[in-house]
Write a protein that holds these residues in place. Sequence first.
Motif, short mmCIF file in Angstrom:
data_model
loop_
_atom_site.label_atom_id
_atom_site.label_comp_id
_atom_site.label_asym_id
_atom_site.label_seq_id
_atom_site.Cartn_x
_atom_site.Cartn_y
_atom_site.Cartn_z
N ARG A 1 -5.75 -0.69 -4.56
CA ARG A 1 -5.53 0.11 -3.12
C ARG A 1 -6.68 -0.36 -2.33
O ARG A 1 -6.54 -0.51 -1.08
CB ARG A 1 -5.37 1.54 -3.40
CG ARG A 1 -4.19 2.16 -3.88
CD ARG A 1 -4.36 3.87 -4.11
NE ARG A 1 -3.69 4.08 -5.05
CZ ARG A 1 -2.30 4.66 -4.85
NH1 ARG A 1 -1.77 4.47 -3.48
NH2 ARG A 1 -1.71 5.22 -5.53
N LEU B 1 2.70 1.54 -3.37
CA LEU B 1 1.58 2.19 -4.46
C LEU B 1 1.59 3.69 -4.51
O LEU B 1 0.98 4.23 -5.70
CB LEU B 1 0.33 1.46 -4.44
CG LEU B 1 0.40 -0.02 -4.85
CD1 LEU B 1 -0.87 -0.75 -4.63
CD2 LEU B 1 0.80 -0.26 -6.09
N SER B 2 2.02 4.42 -3.49
CA SER B 2 1.78 5.65 -3.32
C SER B 2 2.46 6.44 -4.40
O SER B 2 2.36 7.49 -5.09
CB SER B 2 2.18 6.12 -2.07
OG SER B 2 3.32 6.21 -1.80
N VAL C 1 1.87 5.41 -10.85
CA VAL C 1 0.93 6.26 -11.64
C VAL C 1 -0.34 5.42 -11.41
O VAL C 1 -0.55 4.32 -11.65
CB VAL C 1 1.40 5.97 -13.26
CG1 VAL C 1 0.34 6.68 -14.12
CG2 VAL C 1 2.91 6.62 -13.44
N GLU C 2 -1.36 6.46 -11.26
CA GLU C 2 -2.80 5.98 -10.80
C GLU C 2 -3.54 5.30 -12.11
O GLU C 2 -3.27 5.94 -13.22
CB GLU C 2 -3.29 7.31 -10.50
CG GLU C 2 -4.60 6.74 -9.35
CD GLU C 2 -4.38 6.04 -8.43
OE1 GLU C 2 -5.14 4.99 -8.05
OE2 GLU C 2 -3.60 6.07 -7.81
N SER C 3 -4.08 4.34 -11.88
CA SER C 3 -4.72 3.75 -13.01
C SER C 3 -5.97 3.11 -12.28
O SER C 3 -5.92 3.02 -11.03
CB SER C 3 -4.15 2.73 -13.72
OG SER C 3 -3.71 1.44 -12.80
N HIS D 1 0.81 -1.29 -0.08
CA HIS D 1 -0.02 0.15 -0.16
C HIS D 1 0.82 1.30 0.05
O HIS D 1 0.57 2.24 -0.70
CB HIS D 1 -0.97 -0.16 1.12
CG HIS D 1 -2.18 1.03 1.23
ND1 HIS D 1 -2.13 2.02 1.76
CD2 HIS D 1 -3.49 0.79 0.54
CE1 HIS D 1 -3.19 2.68 1.36
NE2 HIS D 1 -3.86 2.08 0.47
N ILE E 1 -4.80 0.32 -10.13
CA ILE E 1 -4.00 0.64 -9.01
C ILE E 1 -5.10 0.94 -7.92
O ILE E 1 -4.98 0.62 -6.76
CB ILE E 1 -3.24 1.68 -9.40
CG1 ILE E 1 -2.14 0.99 -10.21
CG2 ILE E 1 -2.46 2.22 -8.14
CD1 ILE E 1 -1.22 -0.05 -9.79
N THR E 2 -6.02 1.88 -8.37
CA THR E 2 -6.99 2.05 -7.36
C THR E 2 -7.75 1.02 -6.97
O THR E 2 -8.17 1.29 -5.70
CB THR E 2 -8.17 3.13 -8.38
OG1 THR E 2 -7.33 4.19 -8.80
CG2 THR E 2 -9.30 3.58 -7.41
#
Length: 124
Positions: free
Chosen positions: A70, A57-58, A61-63, A54, A66-67
């Motif tokens: 999380r 993952l910060s 790159v958001e996808s 977790h 990944i969301t």
Amino acid sequence: MTTADERGNGIHIGSVRGAFAIGDHNTVTHHEGGAVPARDPAQEELLRAVRALHDDLSRAVESPQITALRGELAETEADIADTGAAAPGRLTRLRTALADAGAVVGLLASGAAVTQALTTLAGG
């Protein structure tokens, strides 16, 4: 605390631990809280790995994958913290989210640790 009722009778309360009631027709229910459920070592290992992934993952790159991952990581962490174990259904959803975010997770050592902990708990 000291008070007097209309008949002049006094009530004195020193210190109280637990639950008590004063007066007629009272019911007292006392629940001791704060006990953390015992966790097995495999669940503890999964919890540590989930927290590390977790955090890692910060920096990703958001996808949508990944969301979703999380979210599953947060739910898994909450389950283990609240009940002492992640349920089999939760482990399945986490495994699916890991697979869906595989390109990013495969680059992170913490991703490998979560996968290994899942394999230990859920097999294969």
